[in-house]
Design an enzyme around this catalytic site. Structure first.
Site, mmCIF file in Angstrom:
data_model
loop_
_atom_site.group_PDB
_atom_site.id
_atom_site.type_symbol
_atom_site.label_atom_id
_atom_site.label_comp_id
_atom_site.label_asym_id
_atom_site.label_seq_id
_atom_site.Cartn_x
_atom_site.Cartn_y
_atom_site.Cartn_z
ATOM 1 N N ASP A 1 0.859 -1.183 0.000
ATOM 2 C CA ASP A 1 0.000 0.000 0.000
ATOM 3 C C ASP A 1 0.895 1.233 0.000
ATOM 4 O OD1 ASP A 1 -2.925 1.059 0.573
ATOM 5 O OD2 ASP A 1 -1.586 2.186 1.875
ATOM 6 N N HIS B 1 -5.608 4.690 6.492
ATOM 7 C CA HIS B 1 -4.875 5.556 5.557
ATOM 8 C C HIS B 1 -3.400 5.686 5.918
ATOM 9 C CE1 HIS B 1 -8.574 6.496 3.556
ATOM 10 N NE2 HIS B 1 -9.088 7.042 4.621
ATOM 11 N N GLU C 1 0.982 5.690 0.355
ATOM 12 C CA GLU C 1 0.359 6.998 0.594
ATOM 13 C C GLU C 1 1.083 7.995 -0.304
ATOM 14 O OE1 GLU C 1 -2.304 7.290 2.255
ATOM 15 O OE2 GLU C 1 -2.246 5.271 3.097
ATOM 16 N N ASP D 1 -2.721 -0.469 6.472
ATOM 17 C CA ASP D 1 -3.644 -0.823 5.400
ATOM 18 C C ASP D 1 -3.192 -2.089 4.674
ATOM 19 O OD1 ASP D 1 -4.997 1.412 6.140
ATOM 20 O OD2 ASP D 1 -4.932 2.401 4.194
#
Length: 574
Positions: free
Chosen positions: A24, A165, A26, A170
């Site tokens: 994942d 988030h 960001e 995540d």
């Protein structure tokens, strides 16, 4: 002939022996070519066991937008000492070597990784990719989960990790989702990696059996209706090419569980040929609103929208209503929910000290003021502390903010968000962010709609593919006639005939009186598309000079990352 036993390679790789790297990211925004990675989290698993993890913040090389900090909690201070992507990428590529990549809405995450590889001179990863969004839509039904968001799936599979988030957390939640989905896929006789990859895209037996339903559908723009054996409309759609669109429902490209379920019930496809694609789009909206097919999700209940009303009384107030009236009041909307309207109302109250009590006040009203007066947020007209003339100034400011200039609302909410962010009260700032977005978007929408719905008649044309013209007559924001003028035809008699046979529209109360807001927005999108020319316009078509559109552009840019995140967590199952 002797039977030949297949090799293990021919049987495929058992899922229990596959090494998965669930990862994942960001980022500072939604575009892999314009924004940067701020955090990477990855979990390596095999046979249901975690065998390694990788997690690091990444210096994006520039400031993190405040809206992103509100969403993720990652601030400039946190990444100040973090490594740059050129230092992190080699470790990540080494970590995923030989593994099958897994991500939730994988196109988003893999897009950023490919962009980073291109920028640093590395070839893009050639790893197989599994998208848990696609897999969830294949093995779960709408009765089990309302959508395919990561949080929804994590709760459904009872993951001990709640998505928040942040990249590693995540990714850990996605590991639990992956294991749950693989277990569910086993009931479909999916046991190898090769079977898993083909399973997601394979058409169902019902899709293959009912391909003949598309045979009588023509290659023309129009509306199509899937119906069951009793003639009940199950689903309505539109297309510029009816035959190609209907055929696509019976192929592997149609993976939506809701639609695959609908195809299992459907027994016939009826079609309505339209003169132009715009007519098809408008007809679809009207038919969905009138028929309300159970498998359509959008546009089924246009009558359920709400409005924010500035009442017409001695001391006006903001009220949420469902009906437009010709009563001299100012309206803002339409909103799809009462919550959205309440968010917009709260945003306007932040900028303009209108009273927030609900009772009707007269010029002689006299009762004790509420706490809002003590907080400086109301002049207390109820107690006689504010004259009608002074209060009227606030009303005029509110009308101006609703109709033409949202600057005061934008400035007030922006200042409050900055103060809350400085105090690290990110959750409260995100609430104000949503309120501001709700207000600005509604104002921009209202101004665009009003600009068209106040025009008694407009005739516009766009070039058709065959060299002719697609011509439409629009009255008060409603499509009243559509026609295709062949190449070489004289335009004057064609337009005159189209106008003469167009539907008559009687003006009604409020800003949206002749058509639904969705229909008028369809027409606006067509009017703003390349090549469209105005033939006749009765009246002026113009937006306010200081309208909400410029502020909406800033809002939409700030929300781009959040919108991409929503798509990344999975669209609702349909």
């Amino acid at each position: 002939m002797d039977a030949v036993q297949g090799t293990l390679d021919e049987l495929g790789t058992p899922l229990s022996e596959v090494t998965f790297v669930v990862f994942d990211l960001e980022t500072t925004g939604g575009s892999a070519h314009e924004h940067a990675i701020t955090e990477i989290g990855a979990v390596k698993v095999r046979g249901g066991e975690v065998i390694g993890e990788l997690a690091t913040l990444v210096d994006p090389g520039g400031p993190i937008p405040p809206f992103i900090s509100v969403l993720t909690g990652i601030t400039d201070a946190m990444v100040m000492a973090a490594p740059r992507i050129e230092s992190v990428l080699p470790s990540f590529l080494e970590f995923i070597a030989g593994a099958t990549l897994v991500a939730h809405n994988a196109a988003f995450d893999t897009g950023f990784i490919k962009a980073a590889c291109a920028a640093q001179g590395y070839p893009p990863p050639a790893n197989p990719v599994v998208d848990t969004v696609d897999l969830a839509r294949r093995v779960l039904t709408r009765d089990e989960i309302p959508n395919a968001k990561l949080g929804t799936l994590a709760r459904f599979f009872r993951s001990p990790t709640e998505p928040c988030h942040r990249a590693l957390q995540d990714a850990r939640a996605t590991v639990d989702v992956l294991h749950g989905l693989i277990a569910r896929a086993g009931s479909f006789q999916v046991h190898t990696l090769e079977e898993l990859k083909s399973f997601v895209r394979a058409p169902t037996p019902e899709q293959q059996r009912k391909r003949h339903l598309a045979e009588s559908v023509p290659h023309a723009p129009g509306v199509y209706l899937f119906e069951d054996s009793r003639g009940e409309v199950l689903y309505i759609g539109k297309s510029t090419n009816l035959r190609n669109r209907v055929r696509s429902y019976f192929t592997a490209s149609e993976t939506r569980p809701r639609i695959r379920e609908m195809i299992g019930i459907a027994e016939q496809v009826r079609h309505i040929v339209c003169a132009t694609p715009l007519e098809a789009e408008v007809r679809e909206l009207r038919m969905i609103g009138g028929t309300k097919p159970r498998y359509n999700r959008k546009s089924r209940f246009p009558e359920k929208v709400v409005w924010l009303k500035l009442t017409d009384e001695a001391f006006p107030r903001l009220s949420i209503v469902r009906e437009l009236k010709d009563d001299g009041a100012a309206y803002l909307g339409p909103f799809t929910s009462a919550k959205a309207a309440d968010d917009a109302r709260t945003a306007l109250h932040e900028a303009v000290p209108l009273r927030q009590c609900t009772e009707r006040l007269t010029l002689k009203a006299s009762r004790p003021a509420c706490v809002l007066h003590e907080m400086g947020r109301c002049g207390a007209p109820c107690e006689g502390r504010e004259s009608p003339a002074d209060y009227a100034l606030h009303v005029e400011s509110a009308r101006r903010a609703m109709a033409s200039d949202v600057s005061m609302v934008y400035t007030a909410l922006e200042a409050r968000m900055e103060r809350l962010s400085v105090e690290q009260r990110y959750e409260e700032a995100s609430v104000d962010r949503d309120r501001l977005a709700s207000y600005v978007r509604a104002a921009a929408r209202m101004q665009r709609l009003t600009a068209l719905t106040r025009i008694p008649e407009m005739v516009a044309a766009s070039p058709a593919f065959d060299g002719g013209w697609e011509i439409h007559v629009i009255r008060y924001g409603r499509l009243t006639a559509a026609g295709h003028m062949p190449r070489g035809a004289h335009p004057t008699p064609f337009v005159e005939a189209l106008v003469a046979t167009a539907e008559t529209v009687i003006p009604g109360p409020g800003p949206i009186h002749a058509a639904s807001a969705e229909e008028t927005e369809c027409i606006l999108r067509w009017l703003e598309s390349p090549g469209v020319r105005l033939v006749e316009v009765e009246g002026d078509w113009a937006l306010p000079a200081h309208g909400a559109a410029r502020h909406k552009a800033r809002i939409d840019l700030a929300y781009q990352r959040l919108d991409h995140r929503t798509r990344r967590e999975g669209r609702p199952l349909r």
